[in-house]
Motif scaffolding. Structure first.
Motif, PDB file in Angstrom:
ATOM      1  N   GLN A 237       0.837  -1.278   0.145  1.00 43.25           N
ATOM      2  CA  GLN A 237      -0.106  -0.040   0.028  1.00 43.25           C
ATOM      3  C   GLN A 237       0.791   1.303   0.039  1.00 43.25           C
ATOM      4  OE1 GLN A 237      -0.520   2.092   3.487  1.00 43.25           O
ATOM      5  NE2 GLN A 237       1.356   1.247   3.129  1.00 43.25           N
ATOM      6  N   LEU A 238       2.023   1.080  -0.096  1.00 44.07           N
ATOM      7  CA  LEU A 238       2.970   2.294   0.083  1.00 44.07           C
ATOM      8  C   LEU A 238       3.366   3.053  -1.301  1.00 44.07           C
ATOM      9  CD1 LEU A 238       5.167   3.171   1.971  1.00 44.07           C
ATOM     10  CD2 LEU A 238       6.875   1.934   0.843  1.00 44.07           C
ATOM     11  N   ALA A 239       3.216   4.388  -0.910  1.00 46.57           N
ATOM     12  CA  ALA A 239       3.641   5.427  -2.088  1.00 46.57           C
ATOM     13  C   ALA A 239       4.384   6.563  -1.433  1.00 46.57           C
ATOM     14  CB  ALA A 239       2.091   5.958  -2.447  1.00 46.57           C
ATOM     15  N   ALA A 240       4.881   7.163  -2.430  1.00 46.62           N
ATOM     16  CA  ALA A 240       6.078   8.114  -2.053  1.00 46.62           C
ATOM     17  C   ALA A 240       5.741   9.489  -2.537  1.00 46.62           C
ATOM     18  CB  ALA A 240       7.477   7.567  -2.317  1.00 46.62           C
ATOM     19  N   GLU A 241       6.165  10.575  -2.068  1.00 45.27           N
ATOM     20  CA  GLU A 241       6.295  11.762  -2.679  1.00 45.27           C
ATOM     21  C   GLU A 241       7.928  12.260  -2.573  1.00 45.27           C
ATOM     22  OE1 GLU A 241       3.928  14.586  -0.186  1.00 45.27           O
ATOM     23  OE2 GLU A 241       2.250  13.303  -0.434  1.00 45.27           O
ATOM     24  N   ILE A 242       8.471  12.745  -3.559  1.00 42.72           N
ATOM     25  CA  ILE A 242       9.889  12.912  -3.555  1.00 42.72           C
ATOM     26  C   ILE A 242      10.046  14.624  -3.816  1.00 42.72           C
ATOM     27  CG2 ILE A 242      12.270  12.785  -4.903  1.00 42.72           C
ATOM     28  CD1 ILE A 242      11.138   9.984  -5.663  1.00 42.72           C
ATOM     29  N   ILE A 243      10.651  15.035  -2.702  1.00 46.80           N
ATOM     30  CA  ILE A 243      10.848  16.770  -2.752  1.00 46.80           C
ATOM     31  C   ILE A 243      12.094  17.170  -2.517  1.00 46.80           C
ATOM     32  CG2 ILE A 243       9.871  18.778  -1.712  1.00 46.80           C
ATOM     33  CD1 ILE A 243       7.460  16.983  -0.605  1.00 46.80           C
ATOM     34  N   PHE A 244      12.801  17.594  -3.495  1.00 45.81           N
ATOM     35  CA  PHE A 244      14.062  18.360  -3.191  1.00 45.81           C
ATOM     36  C   PHE A 244      14.163  19.465  -2.311  1.00 45.81           C
ATOM     37  CE2 PHE A 244      15.005  15.045  -6.295  1.00 45.81           C
ATOM     38  CZ  PHE A 244      16.340  14.823  -6.220  1.00 45.81           C
ATOM     39  N   LEU A 245      15.274  19.764  -1.867  1.00 46.03           N
ATOM     40  CA  LEU A 245      15.331  20.814  -1.231  1.00 46.03           C
ATOM     41  C   LEU A 245      15.099  22.082  -1.629  1.00 46.03           C
ATOM     42  CD1 LEU A 245      16.232  22.071   1.881  1.00 46.03           C
ATOM     43  CD2 LEU A 245      18.507  22.129   0.533  1.00 46.03           C
ATOM     44  N   THR A 246      14.274  23.035  -0.971  1.00 44.83           N
ATOM     45  CA  THR A 246      14.095  24.604  -1.267  1.00 44.83           C
ATOM     46  C   THR A 246      14.406  25.208  -0.157  1.00 44.83           C
ATOM     47  OG1 THR A 246      12.594  24.258  -3.008  1.00 44.83           O
ATOM     48  CG2 THR A 246      12.637  26.533  -2.014  1.00 44.83           C
ATOM     49  N   HIS A 247      15.456  26.063   0.041  1.00 46.37           N
ATOM     50  CA  HIS A 247      15.990  26.758   1.414  1.00 46.37           C
ATOM     51  C   HIS A 247      15.552  28.406   0.923  1.00 46.37           C
ATOM     52  CE1 HIS A 247      17.955  27.004   4.942  1.00 46.37           C
ATOM     53  NE2 HIS A 247      18.988  27.267   4.532  1.00 46.37           N
ATOM     54  N   ASN A 248      15.826  28.973   2.046  1.00 50.27           N
ATOM     55  CA  ASN A 248      15.410  30.352   2.074  1.00 50.27           C
ATOM     56  C   ASN A 248      16.315  31.416   2.709  1.00 50.27           C
ATOM     57  OD1 ASN A 248      14.067  32.626   3.946  1.00 50.27           O
ATOM     58  ND2 ASN A 248      12.659  32.405   2.182  1.00 50.27           N
ATOM     59  N   GLU A 249      16.630  32.483   2.020  1.00 50.55           N
ATOM     60  CA  GLU A 249      17.760  33.451   2.359  1.00 50.55           C
ATOM     61  C   GLU A 249      17.494  34.016   3.910  1.00 50.55           C
ATOM     62  OE1 GLU A 249      19.782  36.540  -0.210  1.00 50.55           O
ATOM     63  OE2 GLU A 249      18.167  37.246   0.489  1.00 50.55           O
ATOM     64  N   ASP A 250      16.417  34.175   4.096  1.00 51.63           N
ATOM     65  CA  ASP A 250      16.140  34.811   5.602  1.00 51.63           C
ATOM     66  C   ASP A 250      16.309  33.613   6.661  1.00 51.63           C
ATOM     67  OD1 ASP A 250      15.648  37.131   4.546  1.00 51.63           O
ATOM     68  OD2 ASP A 250      13.372  36.904   4.468  1.00 51.63           O
ATOM     69  N   LEU A 251      15.888  32.444   6.382  1.00 49.54           N
ATOM     70  CA  LEU A 251      15.787  31.242   7.159  1.00 49.54           C
ATOM     71  C   LEU A 251      17.342  30.850   7.379  1.00 49.54           C
ATOM     72  CD1 LEU A 251      14.435  29.132   8.978  1.00 49.54           C
ATOM     73  CD2 LEU A 251      14.434  27.694   6.825  1.00 49.54           C
ATOM     74  N   HIS A 252      17.989  30.983   6.264  1.00 53.54           N
ATOM     75  CA  HIS A 252      19.567  30.892   6.264  1.00 53.54           C
ATOM     76  C   HIS A 252      20.288  31.665   7.403  1.00 53.54           C
ATOM     77  CE1 HIS A 252      23.843  30.356   4.984  1.00 53.54           C
ATOM     78  NE2 HIS A 252      23.818  31.477   4.716  1.00 53.54           N
ATOM     79  N   GLU A 253      19.728  33.013   7.317  1.00 57.78           N
ATOM     80  CA  GLU A 253      20.599  33.661   8.571  1.00 57.78           C
ATOM     81  C   GLU A 253      19.946  33.633   9.656  1.00 57.78           C
ATOM     82  OE1 GLU A 253      22.616  36.035   7.835  1.00 57.78           O
ATOM     83  OE2 GLU A 253      22.642  35.383   5.609  1.00 57.78           O
ATOM     84  N   VAL A 254      18.755  33.206   9.961  1.00 59.86           N
ATOM     85  CA  VAL A 254      18.322  32.545  11.029  1.00 59.86           C
ATOM     86  C   VAL A 254      19.045  31.484  11.771  1.00 59.86           C
ATOM     87  CG1 VAL A 254      16.449  31.543  12.544  1.00 59.86           C
ATOM     88  CG2 VAL A 254      16.046  33.650  11.124  1.00 59.86           C
ATOM     89  N   ASN A 255      19.149  30.306  10.686  1.00 62.48           N
ATOM     90  CA  ASN A 255      19.998  29.208  11.254  1.00 62.48           C
ATOM     91  C   ASN A 255      21.553  29.512  11.596  1.00 62.48           C
ATOM     92  OD1 ASN A 255      17.737  27.712  10.647  1.00 62.48           O
ATOM     93  ND2 ASN A 255      18.265  26.927   8.786  1.00 62.48           N
ATOM     94  N   LEU A 256      21.933  30.535  11.019  1.00 66.81           N
ATOM     95  CA  LEU A 256      23.327  30.843  11.398  1.00 66.81           C
ATOM     96  C   LEU A 256      23.290  31.211  12.781  1.00 66.81           C
ATOM     97  CD1 LEU A 256      24.698  32.504   7.957  1.00 66.81           C
ATOM     98  CD2 LEU A 256      25.189  30.310   8.956  1.00 66.81           C
ATOM     99  N   GLY A 257      22.257  31.630  13.341  1.00 66.33           N
ATOM    100  CA  GLY A 257      22.254  32.049  14.771  1.00 66.33           C
ATOM    101  C   GLY A 257      22.215  31.013  15.752  1.00 66.33           C
ATOM    102  N   TRP A 258      21.897  29.760  15.338  1.00 71.02           N
ATOM    103  CA  TRP A 258      21.590  28.680  16.312  1.00 71.02           C
ATOM    104  C   TRP A 258      22.093  27.359  15.910  1.00 71.02           C
ATOM    105  CZ3 TRP A 258      18.672  24.135  15.824  1.00 71.02           C
ATOM    106  CH2 TRP A 258      17.806  23.986  14.719  1.00 71.02           C
ATOM    107  N   HIS A 259      22.126  26.937  14.608  1.00 75.47           N
ATOM    108  CA  HIS A 259      22.531  25.801  13.977  1.00 75.47           C
ATOM    109  C   HIS A 259      23.436  25.953  12.810  1.00 75.47           C
ATOM    110  CE1 HIS A 259      22.683  21.515  13.618  1.00 75.47           C
ATOM    111  NE2 HIS A 259      21.853  21.276  12.802  1.00 75.47           N
ATOM    112  N   PRO A 260      24.428  26.717  12.914  1.00 77.07           N
ATOM    113  CA  PRO A 260      25.349  27.006  11.574  1.00 77.07           C
ATOM    114  C   PRO A 260      25.877  25.651  11.002  1.00 77.07           C
ATOM    115  CG  PRO A 260      26.574  27.493  13.697  1.00 77.07           C
ATOM    116  CD  PRO A 260      25.304  27.282  14.019  1.00 77.07           C
TER     117      PRO A 260
END
Length: 365
Positions: free
Chosen positions: A287-310
């Motif tokens: 009964q298995l099925a899959a969705e395949i989604i390649f990464l989309t990132h974001n400039e603002d989130l990148h800056e946030v992440n650098l502050g807590w998980h670089p």
């Protein structure tokens, strides 16, 4: 009612994710029974009245909050009313996006799109007017009637994504909103719920989904997950739980996402698909099925992440592989360069067909 082992496991999971010390809430939110239940669940939490669940001074938009990114997820909860109820057409993962019963997440996946609009904090918000949301969904599904033609979402049911802005497995540890939704879709004759999760919450096994809820376990190679899937269940645990959820009456699919390209990525995905093939029953695979989604990132989130998980940004922010694209809201997103991405999508599709031939690919992009 949950049996004793499930209660113990759920309590341990809740204790790992939450130590709620502050509850921000809208005025008179206790007119809703669900809000009173949440207050009773966390009786020692400080309660702070705010004008709106989306406008909390000192929390959202406060650059200094990023230093406490994980602590805020563990210690802060927000209670509000979902005022605008709309089922938005989707057509990819689901036919409709249901009105949210929660927003934000206890987990801290560093690629998550939900906090992009919030700024520097993303604790869980619970919407307390669950009766109104359930009633809206029941009426909406009734208006759709019988699904006349199969589509990539489902061959016979109208599919409603109930977890677009949160992880329902975590939400279920805080309130009974998810339980109420699973009960609703268990009795609707023409519709099913769907949500993606990175958390194994066995409390959900004690509900009665009656094949009306699709759980999509999000998977990626463990070596990558250890870096970017912060506070989630281990990938091996998610795979091990798939048979249990099928036996409990859920439909179980997988989200192979986000696919993060780096040196040796395809070999790692081959190992992961072998783990799924070897670790699940014939019934689950059928009964298995899959969705395949390649990464989309974001400039603002990148800056946030650098502050807590670089460390995670070494995998997520790859200008040598990515190109920019402005979103409809004006934000600057980055995704893999189209000339390369098409080839990578085809390679992963072929790998799934080889390693897990029973698994239908519902869509890939």
């Amino acid at each position: 009612m949950m049996d004793a082992p499930s209660r113990r496991v759920s309590a341990q999971l809740a204790d790992r994710l939450f130590d709620i010390r502050t509850i921000y809430h809208e005025p008179e939110i206790d007119r809703f029974a669900r809000a009173r239940e949440v207050f009773d669940r966390y009786p020692d939490a400080e309660r702070i009245v705010v004008p709106s669940h989306g406008a909390i001074p000192g929390l959202y938009g406060n650059r200094g909050s990023v230093d406490d990114w994980v602590r805020l997820k563990r210690e802060v909860l927000v209670l509000g009313e979902k005022k605008s109820l709309t089922a938005r057409p989707n057509g990819r993962s689901s036919d409709w996006i249901a009105p949210s019963t929660a927003n934000g997440c206890a987990m801290s996946c560093s690629y998550c799109y939900v906090p992009r609009r919030k700024g520097f904090a993303n604790p869980v918000t619970v919407f307390a007017n669950i009766e109104r949301i359930v009633g809206y969904l029941e009426r909406h599904a009734g208006r759709q009637g019988v699904k006349a033609q199969p589509n990539q979402c489902d061959p016979s049911d109208w599919v409603y994504d109930i977890g677009e802005n949160s992880d329902c497995s975590a939400d279920a540890l805080i309130s009974d909103n998810v339980s109420d939704l699973i009960d609703l879709f268990g009795r609707l004759p023409n519709a099913k719920a769907s949500f993606a999760t990175k958390l194994v919450n066995r409390q959900l096994l004690d509900l009665d989904p009656r094949e009306g809820t699709r759980v999509r376990f999000s998977l990626m190679p463990e070596v990558t997950s250890k870096v970017v899937d912060v506070r989630t269940s281990k990938v091996a645990e998610r795979i091990a739980a798939m048979d249990e959820f099928v036996e409990a009456g859920y439909e179980v699919h997988v989200n192979l996402s986000p696919v993060i390209v780096h040196e040796g990525w395809l070999e790692e995905w081959a190992d992961l698909l072998d783990q799924v093939a070897d670790g699940t029953s014939a019934r689950t695979k059928a009964q298995l099925a899959a969705e395949i989604i390649f990464l989309t990132h974001n400039e603002d989130l990148h800056e946030v992440n650098l502050g807590w998980h670089p460390q995670g940004e070494d995998l997520l922010w790859r200008p040598d592989l990515q190109e920019t694209k402005q979103s409809q809201s004006g934000q600057i997103n980055v995704r893999y360069r189209s000339a390369w991405k098409g080839r990578w999508v085809a390679q992963l599709n072929d790998l799934v067909a080889t390693k897990l031939p029973e698994c239908q690919i519902r869509y890939a992009f």
